[in-house]
Design a protein around this motif. Sequence first.
Motif, mmCIF file in Angstrom:
data_model
loop_
_atom_site.group_PDB
_atom_site.id
_atom_site.type_symbol
_atom_site.label_atom_id
_atom_site.label_comp_id
_atom_site.label_asym_id
_atom_site.label_seq_id
_atom_site.Cartn_x
_atom_site.Cartn_y
_atom_site.Cartn_z
ATOM 1 N N PRO A 32 16.333 7.767 9.130
ATOM 2 C CA PRO A 32 14.954 8.061 9.536
ATOM 3 C C PRO A 32 13.980 7.254 8.675
ATOM 4 N N GLU A 33 12.792 7.047 9.203
ATOM 5 C CA GLU A 33 11.750 6.337 8.447
ATOM 6 C C GLU A 33 11.487 7.087 7.139
ATOM 7 N N ARG A 34 11.306 6.363 6.044
ATOM 8 C CA ARG A 34 11.015 7.055 4.777
ATOM 9 C C ARG A 34 9.496 7.145 4.599
ATOM 10 N N VAL A 35 8.898 8.119 5.226
ATOM 11 C CA VAL A 35 7.456 8.369 5.072
ATOM 12 C C VAL A 35 7.237 9.859 4.954
ATOM 13 N N GLY A 36 6.037 10.224 4.513
ATOM 14 C CA GLY A 36 5.710 11.647 4.406
ATOM 15 C C GLY A 36 6.362 12.289 3.188
ATOM 16 N N PHE A 37 6.649 11.507 2.176
ATOM 17 C CA PHE A 37 7.208 12.060 0.935
ATOM 18 C C PHE A 37 6.127 11.994 -0.146
ATOM 19 N N ASN A 38 6.359 12.711 -1.227
ATOM 20 C CA ASN A 38 5.420 12.651 -2.345
ATOM 21 C C ASN A 38 6.064 11.825 -3.459
ATOM 22 N N ALA A 39 5.497 10.638 -3.713
ATOM 23 C CA ALA A 39 6.104 9.709 -4.677
ATOM 24 C C ALA A 39 6.052 10.259 -6.092
ATOM 25 N N CYS A 40 5.225 11.269 -6.326
ATOM 26 C CA CYS A 40 5.129 11.831 -7.676
ATOM 27 C C CYS A 40 6.079 13.022 -7.845
ATOM 28 N N THR A 41 6.001 13.985 -6.929
ATOM 29 C CA THR A 41 6.814 15.200 -7.123
ATOM 30 C C THR A 41 8.302 14.928 -6.923
ATOM 31 N N ALA A 71 -2.115 11.617 -5.605
ATOM 32 C CA ALA A 71 -1.857 10.178 -5.401
ATOM 33 C C ALA A 71 -0.461 9.969 -4.835
ATOM 34 N N GLY A 72 0.505 10.742 -5.330
ATOM 35 C CA GLY A 72 1.889 10.607 -4.861
ATOM 36 C C GLY A 72 2.014 10.924 -3.379
ATOM 37 N N ALA A 73 1.271 11.947 -2.927
ATOM 38 C CA ALA A 73 1.329 12.325 -1.514
ATOM 39 C C ALA A 73 0.703 11.230 -0.649
ATOM 40 N N LEU A 74 -0.395 10.675 -1.149
ATOM 41 C CA LEU A 74 -1.077 9.626 -0.375
ATOM 42 C C LEU A 74 -0.201 8.373 -0.276
ATOM 43 N N VAL A 75 0.367 7.980 -1.406
ATOM 44 C CA VAL A 75 1.205 6.780 -1.448
ATOM 45 C C VAL A 75 2.396 6.890 -0.487
ATOM 46 N N GLY A 76 2.962 8.100 -0.388
ATOM 47 C CA GLY A 76 4.133 8.276 0.472
ATOM 48 C C GLY A 76 3.787 8.598 1.919
ATOM 49 N N SER A 77 2.487 8.670 2.227
ATOM 50 C CA SER A 77 2.096 9.061 3.586
ATOM 51 C C SER A 77 2.370 7.935 4.581
ATOM 52 N N ALA A 78 2.570 8.335 5.822
ATOM 53 C CA ALA A 78 2.785 7.338 6.880
ATOM 54 C C ALA A 78 1.563 6.431 6.972
ATOM 55 N N GLN A 79 0.390 6.997 6.697
ATOM 56 C CA GLN A 79 -0.849 6.213 6.801
ATOM 57 C C GLN A 79 -0.845 5.039 5.812
ATOM 58 N N VAL A 80 -0.560 5.334 4.538
ATOM 59 C CA VAL A 80 -0.607 4.256 3.533
ATOM 60 C C VAL A 80 0.516 3.242 3.763
ATOM 61 N N GLN A 81 1.689 3.741 4.132
ATOM 62 C CA GLN A 81 2.792 2.795 4.366
ATOM 63 C C GLN A 81 2.444 1.846 5.530
ATOM 64 N N ALA A 82 1.761 2.374 6.540
ATOM 65 C CA ALA A 82 1.380 1.520 7.677
ATOM 66 C C ALA A 82 0.261 0.557 7.280
ATOM 67 N N TRP A 96 -6.737 -3.728 4.342
ATOM 68 C CA TRP A 96 -6.992 -4.044 2.927
ATOM 69 C C TRP A 96 -8.183 -3.233 2.416
ATOM 70 N N HIS A 97 -9.254 -3.239 3.220
ATOM 71 C CA HIS A 97 -10.458 -2.520 2.776
ATOM 72 C C HIS A 97 -10.189 -1.020 2.657
ATOM 73 N N GLU A 98 -9.401 -0.501 3.602
ATOM 74 C CA GLU A 98 -9.108 0.929 3.543
ATOM 75 C C GLU A 98 -8.313 1.251 2.275
ATOM 76 N N LEU A 99 -7.345 0.404 1.968
ATOM 77 C CA LEU A 99 -6.540 0.621 0.756
ATOM 78 C C LEU A 99 -7.405 0.471 -0.499
ATOM 79 N N MET A 100 -8.279 -0.513 -0.490
ATOM 80 C CA MET A 100 -9.172 -0.707 -1.642
ATOM 81 C C MET A 100 -10.031 0.538 -1.874
ATOM 82 N N GLY A 101 -10.536 1.096 -0.776
ATOM 83 C CA GLY A 101 -11.345 2.326 -0.879
ATOM 84 C C GLY A 101 -10.518 3.451 -1.508
ATOM 85 N N MET A 102 -9.254 3.529 -1.113
ATOM 86 C CA MET A 102 -8.387 4.610 -1.638
ATOM 87 C C MET A 102 -8.129 4.443 -3.134
ATOM 88 N N VAL A 103 -7.837 3.210 -3.569
ATOM 89 C CA VAL A 103 -7.518 3.060 -5.007
ATOM 90 C C VAL A 103 -8.774 3.233 -5.862
#
Length: 541
Positions: free
Chosen positions: A20-29, A53-64, A95-102
């Motif tokens: 399965p796709e590896r998304v929707g995980f929490n990279a921190c926990t 941050a871990g939840a966001l990083v592992g989200s399907a949104q950020v990976q996409a 890129w801009h969306e990711l920049m806004g997030m960081v």
Amino acid sequence: MSGHMTDFGYATHEVRNQPPERVGFNACTTDPALGAAVQAFGAGWARERLDEAGALVGSAQVQALARDANRFTPELQTHDRFGRRIDWVRFHPAWHELMGMVRRAGLHALGWTETRPGAHVARAALAYLWAQGEAGVGCPAVMTFASIAALRHAPEILAEYEAKILSPAYDPRPLPPAQKQALGVAMAMTEKQGGSDLRQTETVAEPVAGGYQLTGHKWFFSVPTSDLFLTLARTRGGISCFLAQGWRDDGSRNFLQLQRLKDKCGNRSNASSEVEFRGLEARLVGEEGRGIATLLDMAHLTRIECALGSAGLIRQAVAEAMHHARHRRAFQRRLIEQPLMRNVLADLVLESEAALWLSMRAAAALDASARDEKERSLSRILAPVAKYWVCKRAPVVAAEALECLGGNGYVEEHVLARLYRDAPLNGLWEGSGNVICLDVLRALQRVPEAEPLLRQELAGLHPRIDGWLRQMPAATEESARALTEWLALGITAALLCRHAPAPLAEAFVQTRLAGGGRHFGALPGEMPFEGILGRFFGEAA
Ligand SMILES: Cc1cc2nc3c(=O)[nH]c(=O)nc-3n(C[C@H](O)[C@H](O)[C@H](O)COP(=O)(O)OP(=O)(O)OC[C@H]3O[C@@H](n4cnc5c(N)ncnc54)[C@H](O)[C@@H]3O)c2cc1C
């Protein structure tokens, strides 16, 4: 009608045995080693922020977004449609969306905006996590963060811009600083004839009313749409550091021309340009003739960041390999149950935890530098040691992790291909391997108390580490890599003995300090594979 909708349309087969796709995980926990390092180095208070941050990083949104930002690469726009020069770069909206997030996460600011002990450790953990989201945006974030260290040499300039540099807002508009909510900072040092040896800088600065005018070129200038950038140029006093605005106060582009964008091996989401300065208006930062020294405090921070970024990349690559092996079957078993694959993965897990502890230890020393003299001395040596070693491990780990996915790993739709192309970069910018190892030599000479302090920190933890301490390579230029490697392995072994589960620490000591295999997967057969693999996600593999 039978079969899943996703299989509909194939007359010949069902799609099966794909993970399965590896998304929707929490990279921190899901990273027990990170939790332990954050706690051990005094940033336990930041846990909630890191979990977010871990939840966001592992989200399907950020990976996409990360996929899109690397696939739809920046485009140079030298002119507008009427033929006027604009010297602009068009980035994909991802890129801009990711920049806004960081920016919102505080990756560019946390070490300065938060005064509690552990603030640099918390920021380091953010950098490690975000490297697993999208690595390209880490470059503008860390340049903005580290610029504060250089601008402290010019307090009146810092006072003018600091609040907007540290603002959590993201404002990519091409306007002068006074009209913006937030500012990003870049740096343009490298010229065609030399990037490591900046004493060869040829750009010239002429004093004029209110500052200087710079004429010359820069061969690498990343994120050239930044609002401010630091650069080097020659004055009568020697090579000096300057700060320039991208846009002048009247709204016009400062006197620069973007010539080309680099067609890079990796780091594709980010734009790196070649630029001509044609009377660029700039202000002196620090003493005239001390430009390279002025930048050293900044380089200290960016070097630690390279180690953290590579540790994050290693974690992501190994996580993808583990995920694949837990779901893919071959020869009647899941790959992770195949004894030889267990050996390869366990070896990669050792590497990932080792990279994390070494780079976080460097961040911890930076954090404590202001209040602890010993840590300040150690910081001087830990930063280049971590930068060299962790960055050097990233490409080999990425290649092995890619192979764990078989053919899928080599295909661009899978993240491993991107990680493989990105992996060498941290090793070569902010000081390439040799330059960093020569810096380790310099640090040992200039901070003579660092070596005894390190020996104290390492001694008495494990007989093999004590033996290792007796085998120090010569402190000569020829042996600078051997020396740095010796330091890196010894320090890491001690960190793991102090902080990691015993089976993992023991496996590291036995294989890294005592002539283990030359490539991954050659751990001795009696290693505690179950314990090592279980440590990675904090659950049985
Ligand atoms: C994607 C990307 C983005 C970049 N962005 C920027 C940017 O925004 N701003 C910027 O200023 N620069 C940037 N750079 C440039 C980067 O910092 C330089 O490429 C780097 O510093 C090395 O300089 P160089 O390319 O001139 O190599 P050189 O200095 O020619 O070095 C070549 C090799 O020689 C080795 N070497 C050098 N001196 C010695 C010695 N004394 N003994 C032994 N070996 C030695 C080096 O380790 C290296 O392996 C970027 C580079 C890349 C790839």
